[in-house]
Write a protein that holds these residues in place. Structure first.
Motif, PDB file in Angstrom:
ATOM      1  N   SER A  35       7.491 -11.792   1.882  1.00  0.00           N
ATOM      2  CA  SER A  35       7.677 -10.996   0.749  1.00  0.00           C
ATOM      3  C   SER A  35       6.916 -10.850  -0.469  1.00  0.00           C
ATOM      4  CB  SER A  35       9.080 -11.334   0.097  1.00  0.00           C
ATOM      5  OG  SER A  35      10.175 -11.538   1.249  1.00  0.00           O
ATOM      6  N   VAL A  36       6.119 -11.937  -0.820  1.00  0.00           N
ATOM      7  CA  VAL A  36       5.231 -11.853  -1.838  1.00  0.00           C
ATOM      8  C   VAL A  36       4.198 -10.831  -1.358  1.00  0.00           C
ATOM      9  CG1 VAL A  36       3.266 -13.220  -3.033  1.00  0.00           C
ATOM     10  CG2 VAL A  36       5.626 -14.295  -2.838  1.00  0.00           C
ATOM     11  N   TRP A  37       3.533 -11.140  -0.112  1.00  0.00           N
ATOM     12  CA  TRP A  37       2.488 -10.135   0.440  1.00  0.00           C
ATOM     13  C   TRP A  37       3.017  -8.664   0.226  1.00  0.00           C
ATOM     14  CZ3 TRP A  37       1.870 -13.439   5.471  1.00  0.00           C
ATOM     15  CH2 TRP A  37       1.404 -14.502   5.162  1.00  0.00           C
ATOM     16  N   CYS A  38       4.330  -8.597   0.645  1.00  0.00           N
ATOM     17  CA  CYS A  38       4.606  -7.312   0.860  1.00  0.00           C
ATOM     18  C   CYS A  38       4.792  -6.505  -0.510  1.00  0.00           C
ATOM     19  CB  CYS A  38       6.073  -7.460   1.383  1.00  0.00           C
ATOM     20  SG  CYS A  38       6.986  -6.281   1.940  1.00  0.00           S
ATOM     21  N   PHE A  39       5.266  -7.291  -1.506  1.00  0.00           N
ATOM     22  CA  PHE A  39       5.122  -6.653  -2.817  1.00  0.00           C
ATOM     23  C   PHE A  39       3.841  -6.698  -3.629  1.00  0.00           C
ATOM     24  CE2 PHE A  39       9.556  -8.307  -2.835  1.00  0.00           C
ATOM     25  CZ  PHE A  39      10.335  -7.327  -2.670  1.00  0.00           C
ATOM     26  N   ASP A  40       3.069  -7.343  -3.137  1.00  0.00           N
ATOM     27  CA  ASP A  40       1.801  -7.272  -3.656  1.00  0.00           C
ATOM     28  C   ASP A  40       1.049  -5.982  -3.016  1.00  0.00           C
ATOM     29  OD1 ASP A  40       1.343  -9.457  -5.087  1.00  0.00           O
ATOM     30  OD2 ASP A  40       0.278 -10.554  -3.937  1.00  0.00           O
ATOM     31  N   SER A  41       1.187  -5.711  -1.702  1.00  0.00           N
ATOM     32  CA  SER A  41       0.651  -4.560  -1.268  1.00  0.00           C
ATOM     33  C   SER A  41       1.501  -3.131  -1.505  1.00  0.00           C
ATOM     34  CB  SER A  41       0.945  -4.625   0.339  1.00  0.00           C
ATOM     35  OG  SER A  41       1.019  -3.416   1.047  1.00  0.00           O
ATOM     36  N   LEU A  42       2.698  -3.453  -1.824  1.00  0.00           N
ATOM     37  CA  LEU A  42       3.548  -2.105  -2.232  1.00  0.00           C
ATOM     38  C   LEU A  42       3.163  -1.916  -3.667  1.00  0.00           C
ATOM     39  CD1 LEU A  42       6.774  -2.457  -0.378  1.00  0.00           C
ATOM     40  CD2 LEU A  42       4.980  -0.781   0.153  1.00  0.00           C
ATOM     41  N   SER A  43       2.985  -2.709  -4.660  1.00  0.00           N
ATOM     42  CA  SER A  43       3.031  -2.605  -5.871  1.00  0.00           C
ATOM     43  C   SER A  43       1.765  -1.671  -6.328  1.00  0.00           C
ATOM     44  CB  SER A  43       2.973  -3.713  -6.798  1.00  0.00           C
ATOM     45  OG  SER A  43       1.655  -4.437  -6.264  1.00  0.00           O
ATOM     46  N   GLY A  44       0.778  -1.607  -5.780  1.00  0.00           N
ATOM     47  CA  GLY A  44      -0.583  -0.999  -6.159  1.00  0.00           C
ATOM     48  C   GLY A  44      -0.273   0.363  -5.242  1.00  0.00           C
ATOM     49  N   THR A  45      -1.415   1.248  -5.516  1.00  0.00           N
ATOM     50  CA  THR A  45      -1.228   2.422  -4.604  1.00  0.00           C
ATOM     51  C   THR A  45      -2.351   2.266  -3.415  1.00  0.00           C
ATOM     52  OG1 THR A  45      -2.795   3.362  -6.357  1.00  0.00           O
ATOM     53  CG2 THR A  45      -0.669   4.054  -6.398  1.00  0.00           C
ATOM     54  N   GLY A  46      -1.572   2.278  -2.337  1.00  0.00           N
ATOM     55  CA  GLY A  46      -2.617   2.131  -1.097  1.00  0.00           C
ATOM     56  C   GLY A  46      -3.514   0.878  -1.033  1.00  0.00           C
TER      57      GLY A  46
ATOM     58  N   TYR B 265      16.283   6.356  -4.631  1.00  0.00           N
ATOM     59  CA  TYR B 265      15.323   5.438  -4.702  1.00  0.00           C
ATOM     60  C   TYR B 265      14.583   4.557  -3.399  1.00  0.00           C
ATOM     61  CZ  TYR B 265      17.599   6.058  -9.005  1.00  0.00           C
ATOM     62  OH  TYR B 265      18.240   6.388 -10.054  1.00  0.00           O
ATOM     63  N   PHE B 266      15.169   4.853  -2.367  1.00  0.00           N
ATOM     64  CA  PHE B 266      14.520   4.515  -1.079  1.00  0.00           C
ATOM     65  C   PHE B 266      13.763   5.322  -0.515  1.00  0.00           C
ATOM     66  CE2 PHE B 266      18.454   2.148  -1.840  1.00  0.00           C
ATOM     67  CZ  PHE B 266      17.907   0.910  -1.374  1.00  0.00           C
ATOM     68  N   VAL B 267      14.042   6.867  -0.575  1.00  0.00           N
ATOM     69  CA  VAL B 267      13.136   7.672   0.088  1.00  0.00           C
ATOM     70  C   VAL B 267      11.904   8.056  -0.658  1.00  0.00           C
ATOM     71  CG1 VAL B 267      13.012  10.122   0.697  1.00  0.00           C
ATOM     72  CG2 VAL B 267      15.378   8.720   1.285  1.00  0.00           C
ATOM     73  N   ARG B 268      11.953   8.042  -2.051  1.00  0.00           N
ATOM     74  CA  ARG B 268      10.765   8.129  -2.950  1.00  0.00           C
ATOM     75  C   ARG B 268       9.475   7.348  -2.430  1.00  0.00           C
ATOM     76  NH1 ARG B 268      12.359   8.507  -8.443  1.00  0.00           N
ATOM     77  NH2 ARG B 268      12.853  10.518  -8.319  1.00  0.00           N
ATOM     78  N   PRO B 269       9.783   5.916  -2.617  1.00  0.00           N
ATOM     79  CA  PRO B 269       8.709   5.006  -2.170  1.00  0.00           C
ATOM     80  C   PRO B 269       8.267   5.320  -0.777  1.00  0.00           C
ATOM     81  CG  PRO B 269      10.835   3.817  -2.597  1.00  0.00           C
ATOM     82  CD  PRO B 269      11.099   5.007  -3.125  1.00  0.00           C
ATOM     83  N   LEU B 270       9.367   5.453   0.321  1.00  0.00           N
ATOM     84  CA  LEU B 270       9.038   5.736   1.682  1.00  0.00           C
ATOM     85  C   LEU B 270       8.092   7.159   1.571  1.00  0.00           C
ATOM     86  CD1 LEU B 270       9.698   4.320   4.167  1.00  0.00           C
ATOM     87  CD2 LEU B 270      11.466   6.088   4.562  1.00  0.00           C
ATOM     88  N   PHE B 271       8.062   8.100   0.803  1.00  0.00           N
ATOM     89  CA  PHE B 271       7.553   9.267   1.060  1.00  0.00           C
ATOM     90  C   PHE B 271       6.139   8.951   0.444  1.00  0.00           C
ATOM     91  CE2 PHE B 271      10.796  13.080  -0.082  1.00  0.00           C
ATOM     92  CZ  PHE B 271      10.934  12.882   1.294  1.00  0.00           C
ATOM     93  N   SER B 272       5.768   7.998  -0.398  1.00  0.00           N
ATOM     94  CA  SER B 272       4.501   7.765  -1.050  1.00  0.00           C
ATOM     95  C   SER B 272       3.913   6.867   0.122  1.00  0.00           C
ATOM     96  CB  SER B 272       4.531   6.998  -2.258  1.00  0.00           C
ATOM     97  OG  SER B 272       4.810   5.672  -2.216  1.00  0.00           O
ATOM     98  N   ILE B 273       4.649   5.912   0.946  1.00  0.00           N
ATOM     99  CA  ILE B 273       3.965   5.148   1.868  1.00  0.00           C
ATOM    100  C   ILE B 273       3.506   5.990   2.961  1.00  0.00           C
ATOM    101  CG2 ILE B 273       4.505   3.344   3.814  1.00  0.00           C
ATOM    102  CD1 ILE B 273       6.430   2.056   1.919  1.00  0.00           C
ATOM    103  N   MET B 274       4.157   6.851   3.325  1.00  0.00           N
ATOM    104  CA  MET B 274       4.095   7.683   4.631  1.00  0.00           C
ATOM    105  C   MET B 274       2.873   8.772   4.310  1.00  0.00           C
ATOM    106  SD  MET B 274       5.576   6.920   7.041  1.00  0.00           S
ATOM    107  CE  MET B 274       6.035   5.211   6.975  1.00  0.00           C
ATOM    108  N   ALA B 275       2.964   9.112   2.848  1.00  0.00           N
ATOM    109  CA  ALA B 275       1.910  10.104   2.582  1.00  0.00           C
ATOM    110  C   ALA B 275       0.611   9.262   2.491  1.00  0.00           C
ATOM    111  CB  ALA B 275       2.183  10.796   1.171  1.00  0.00           C
ATOM    112  N   ASP B 276       0.631   7.972   2.060  1.00  0.00           N
ATOM    113  CA  ASP B 276      -0.573   7.248   1.918  1.00  0.00           C
ATOM    114  C   ASP B 276      -1.097   6.988   3.387  1.00  0.00           C
ATOM    115  OD1 ASP B 276      -2.401   5.767   0.853  1.00  0.00           O
ATOM    116  OD2 ASP B 276      -1.282   3.753   0.832  1.00  0.00           O
ATOM    117  N   ILE B 277      -0.273   6.525   4.376  1.00  0.00           N
ATOM    118  CA  ILE B 277      -0.952   5.929   5.416  1.00  0.00           C
ATOM    119  C   ILE B 277      -1.167   7.080   6.555  1.00  0.00           C
ATOM    120  CG2 ILE B 277       0.225   3.618   5.333  1.00  0.00           C
ATOM    121  CD1 ILE B 277       2.218   4.444   7.385  1.00  0.00           C
ATOM    122  N   PHE B 278      -0.519   8.298   6.310  1.00  0.00           N
ATOM    123  CA  PHE B 278      -1.101   9.405   7.297  1.00  0.00           C
ATOM    124  C   PHE B 278      -2.055  10.376   6.390  1.00  0.00           C
ATOM    125  CE2 PHE B 278       2.525   7.907   9.685  1.00  0.00           C
ATOM    126  CZ  PHE B 278       2.024   7.957  11.153  1.00  0.00           C
ATOM    127  N   HIS B 279      -2.429  10.077   5.414  1.00  0.00           N
ATOM    128  CA  HIS B 279      -3.310  10.970   4.425  1.00  0.00           C
ATOM    129  C   HIS B 279      -2.696  12.442   4.358  1.00  0.00           C
ATOM    130  CE1 HIS B 279      -5.822   7.633   5.135  1.00  0.00           C
ATOM    131  NE2 HIS B 279      -5.810   7.780   6.237  1.00  0.00           N
TER     132      HIS B 279
END
Lengths: 663, 303
Positions: free
Chosen positions: A40-51, A489-503
């Motif tokens: 979980s620590v890795w996971c939050f590390d990775s999610l906290s920054g942008t991309g 609150y769940f979809v907003r971060p998901l949007f940014s994750i998806m937008a990030d990984i699929f450019h």
């Protein structure tokens, strides 16, 4: 540092063999909890920054080499999904496995917990490792450990057989992945997901993708690769089926998405392939689920359906990328990925409740159950909420993901050309049909199993399971409700994750509009719940002032009704069966009543719903091969003279071939 | 806001008008327009009898059904006003809310353990499942024509596309909405509420055991559903630009005509044979697909 802890935990898990039987469970729980904390620590590390991409390279002294863990936001998302369900699964197992303690020896439990821990380790590593060879190794560990988990009840011969068939089919999947990696390695000199984009820029994208899709699709359970799924899930203990169906099959989805990130050409055809396969999986999966009598098998077929829904989202996303429609891409991918999370929550909960029913009523046959709501109130409520969520009904989480997928389709309609809009209409109708069929299936499952009168002695004697099995189910339940009500609150971060990984350019307009729609949905759901509460409160006071009496169910004048007069699962699906006959092909076996038989004697009625794809793809070819091999077995006479003759013929052949320079 | 209240008001008259038309058509004097409302008053005064087999589900299902219908009415627009709550894809929510109510009414029928009610539950589940794609395909074509994805936006822009062929399309839309409304409300030709034999019932047999307050809730819900579908019809038929009073009177007129159509249809039409129903309902999806073809032509994607 954290990676070292992770590896130490990995080695520590062996100690589960040394600990005395009652404490094994707590030890496993401890290891898992530590592991979850680290990941979980890795996971939050990775999610906290942008991309931000986290690269961890723990040095392994045994191999004298370091392996690379890469945590990007996609991995982080999957780590969250894995951790929630694996943890609740183990918590639930604490109570679920207790009745097995006297019957099974300590080694069995050691193997079970060890495999469980390693299933978790391997799944985490699957989403972390990018290099081909280590990836295939952890993929293999995942298949092996889940195999050992499935055969926990191996005294039962059929379970052992199922387990082996599962293992073989998993290896068929691995074979495809291996070939795909070898192709990459040959072309680019590097067998790794990282080399994918180099490969894709020079070579056929479609071919490699299809190899990966077949390999990962077997794990995910897309039709026609689903054949292992309805066998393995019922055979496994319930916490294992929950984890397998909830998260392990999602590793297939992870693989597909990981490959899709790098795909550069042929996007349209790839998207269409995913969409068509997913629609077929969704519709056929739920169609076959309806006719099942085994509660866990029914749930297993629903996993196929839900994988189909996830696939529809992903396919939509890919088509959006191909046609330059970022809104469709974003909504499709996000809907699909949210459904990955959602499905892992409600499906694992449904499997846990099915396990509770099995433990308490000792049967999973829906025809023998009934009236459990009064006997097992908590389990029934969990199953009810799980059913509502899996049917995609508001105000639960399943609705949100299906809504995003729907929205992606509806929004793209007006700008689409002829072919696109035809495809979209078919998908919309398909998704609506899947929703309707799911409602049909779960009204049946819930109504027959939990409502009415018990249909057998076993169901009559059922009691609510222990608290230790009820409490863990509150974790997925809480998420189901929260995601349903506070989706934004769940979809907003998901949007940014998806937008990030699929450019995808995070189109503020489309994303913002969808998010504000989600807020409105939360509002309307809130109104809906408050209206229910107001009506119920009013009803309570209203009924207090009126005369309320109780009596038997109205039998239209007939007063001697018994529990056997109730509608059964078979009769509930009768109409449907009639309609779906061309696809499902349910066969019935009953001796017809002859015209001269004035007093018909006792009769047995049997109906059987085969999985025609399994028949076609697995059973028939295997039987044919077995028949062929049996014919060859004529050679196996047992006489030593014959074997010497064979050896002689073989050597002669070798000489001959060498002489003719054929080898 | 006005739309919501108009729906509530018309729900009062709607079933009464159907009843009047049916009695006039069969040459009876029949009860007054307010008879259904009076029936509800009677039900509310009565006590309740519950089956011993039933439990929690049976108690809460009618309330959830009614709440779902009430909330579904919130997304229906009126004239050029937006609905009280309007968002992208609100018709998905609309449809799923109604489905949720249906889910509960089905399991509450199964809660009684009666074979009759199981029969009704199974039929209702099957028929509404088959009707689902027709509704979604229809709404998808609306979305495609207008380029919007909420009831309010779709209906506000419905007639502004400037293409007169939209009229042909709206006729198909009206036909489909009427048929879907009939299936949703379990009326002819799929189900006959006045049938007297349990074996041939669908919806009525599901609520055999409901009494008093709960039955009143179920009836109110079905009246409201009529008014909601009537409101949808009105939205398809009447352009949104006209003055508010004209709109309101047209709203009532459309609802009245809708009720009269149902009344006459039920007077002169026989119910389908039970095993014809799936074919009948699936035909609706096909008609919706024809509507889709028309839209393809209208938006010049095709030909």
């Amino acid at each position: 540092m954290s990676a070292q802890i992770f590896l130490i935990l990995l080695f520590l898990s062996v100690t589960v063999f040394l600990i005395s039987k009652p404490y094994k469970y707590y030890f496993a729980l401890f290891i898992l909890a530590c592991g979850i904390a680290v990941s979980s620590v890795w996971c939050f590390d990775s999610l906290s920054g942008t991309g931000k991409i986290l690269i961890i390279e723990p040095y392994i002294p045994v191999l004298q080499k370091s392996i690379t863990f890469t945590v990007d936001r996609l991995s982080a998302f999957f780590i969250i999904v894995i951790n929630i369900t694996v943890l609740t699964g183990l918590l639930y197992a604490g109570g679920y496995l207790r009745p097995y303690y006297p019957a099974k020896n300590a080694l069995r439990f050691s193997i079970h917990y060890f495999s469980y821990l390693w299933l978790w380790f391997s799944m985490i590593m699957v989403v972390l490792i990018r290099d081909g060879l280590p990836f295939i190794i952890v993929w293999e560990i995942m298949a092996l450990s889940s195999f050992f988990l499935v055969i926990f009840d191996a005294e039962d011969r059929t379970i052992m057989k199922t387990g082996i068939s599962y293992l073989i089919q998993m290896h068929a999947g691995m074979f495809f992945i291996l070939i795909a990696f070898l192709l990459i390695g040959k072309a680019t000199g590097e067998m790794s997901f990282n080399a994918l984009s180099i490969y894709f820029s020079h070579h056929s994208n479609l071919l490699l993708f299809i190899l990966f899709f077949a390999g990962f699709g077997i794990k995910a359970g897309f039709i026609p690769f689903h054949t292992w799924l309805p066998e393995a899930h019922p055979a496994a203990p319930s916490h294992v089926s929950g984890v397998m169906s909830g998260v392990m099959i999602k590793m297939g989805i992870y693989g597909i998405v990981r490959v899709l990130i790098s795909v550069q050409y042929d996007l349209l055809i790839i998207g269409v392939i995913i969409l068509v396969v997913s629609l077929i999986s969704g519709i056929l999966g739920v169609m076959m689920a309806i006719v099942q009598h085994d509660l866990k098998r029914l749930l297993a077929y629903h996993s196929i359906e839900n994988i189909g829904i996830i696939g529809i989202g992903i396919g939509l996303g890919v088509i959006g990328m191909a046609t330059g429609n970022p809104a469709m891409s974003l909504l499709g991918f996000s809907g699909g990925m949210l459904h990955v999370l959602n499905h892992s929550l409600f499906k694992s909960m449904l499997f846990f409740t099915a396990g509770s029913v099995y433990q308490s009523a000792h049967t999973r046959n829906t025809e023998q159950l009934g009236g459990l709501m009064k006997r097992m109130p908590y389990t029934s409520v969990f199953f009810l909420i799980g059913s509502l969520a899996i049917c995609g009904l508001p105000p639960f989480n399943g609705f949100i993901s299906e809504y995003l997928i729907y929205l992606g389709m509806f929004k793209s309609l007006s700008a689409a050309n002829l072919y696109q809009s035809s495809g979209l209409i078919v998908s919309i109708a398909g998704l609506a049909l899947i929703g309707g069929l799911a409602i049909f299936c779960f009204t049946k499952a819930f109504g027959i199993v939990f409502l009415g009168e018990p249909r057998s002695e076993k169901a009559m004697m059922a009691v609510e399971v222990k608290k230790s099995m009820i409490l863990p189910q509150l974790i997925p339940l809480a998420f189901i409700v929260i995601i349903g009500l506070a989706s934004v609150y769940f979809v907003r971060p998901l949007f940014s994750i998806m937008a990030d990984i699929f450019h995808i350019p995070l189109m503020t307009v489309a994303a913002g509009a969808s998010l504000s729609s989600l807020t409105q949905i939360s509002l309307l759901s809130g109104i809906f719940i408050s209206v229910i509460v107001i009506i119920l409160i009013y009803r309570y006071f209203h009924l207090r002032s009126k005369e309320v009496s109780y009596g038997p169910t109205w039998g239209c004048g007939y007063t001697a009704g018994t529990a056997r007069h109730q509608y059964t699962a078979t009769s509930y699906a009768y109409n449907y069966n009639h309609l779906a006959k061309p696809v499902i092909g349910t066969t019935k076996a009953m001796k017809e009543i002859a015209p001269d038989e004035i007093f018909p004697g006792k009769r047995k009625f049997e109906s059987h719903s085969p999985d025609f794809i399994k028949d076609l793809l697995i059973d028939k070819p295997v039987n044919r091969i077995a028949g062929l091999l049996k014919r060859i077995a004529v050679m196996q006479t047992g006489l030593i003279q014959h074997y010497i003759l064979y050896a002689f013929i073989f050597m002669l052949l070798l000489f001959l071939l060498t002489y003719l320079k054929l080898i | 806001m006005a739309g919501f209240f108009l729906i509530l008001i018309t729900a009062f008259f709607f079933p009464g008008i159907i009843l009047r038309i049916k009695s006039l058509a069969s040459g009876r004097r029949g009860p007054g327009v307010f008879q259904p409302v009076k029936d509800i008053r009677v039900l509310l005064r009565k006590g309740s009898v519950f089956s011993n087999t039933t439990g929690l589900i049976f108690q809460i299902a009618p309330a959830i059904g009614l709440a779902g219908i009430l909330c579904a009415a919130l997304v229906i627009p009126f004239a050029d006003q937006k609905a009280i709550i309007s968002f992208q894809g609100d018709f998905v929510f609309f449809s799923y809310l109604l489905a949720l109510g249906k889910f509960f009414s089905i399991i509450s029928a199964l809660d009684t353990g009666s074979s009759f009610e199981g029969m009704g539950a199974n039929r209702e589940a099957l028929f509404s499942m088959l009707a689902e794609p027709a509704f979604f395909v229809l709404l998808a074509t609306f979305a495609m024509l207008t380029g919007f994805t909420s009831f309010s936006d779709i209906f506000n822009h419905f007639y502004f596309s400037g293409n007169h062929y939209v009229l042909i399309y709206s006729i198909i839309g009206v036909y489909l909405f009427i048929q879907i409304a009939m299936i949703e409300n379990s009326r002819l030709p799929v189900d006959d509420p006045k049938t007297h034999l349990e074996l041939t019932m669908i919806h009525e047999v599901m609520i055999l055991d409901n009494s008093g307050f709960d039955k009143a809730l179920i009836h109110i819900g079905s009246y409201l559903k009529f008014a909601i579908y009537g409101a949808l019809l009105y939205n398809v038929i009447v352009p949104s630009g006209w003055s508010i009073f004209l709109q309101a009177s047209l709203f009532l007129a459309v609802q009245l005509i809708f009720a009269v159509i149902i009344g006459f249809a039920e007077s002169f039409r026989a119910r389908n044979k039970m095993n014809k129903n799936p074919k009948f309902i699936l035909t609706l999806t096909v008609i919706a697909l024809i509507a889709f073809m028309i839209i393809l032509i209208l938006t010049e994607k095709f030909i």
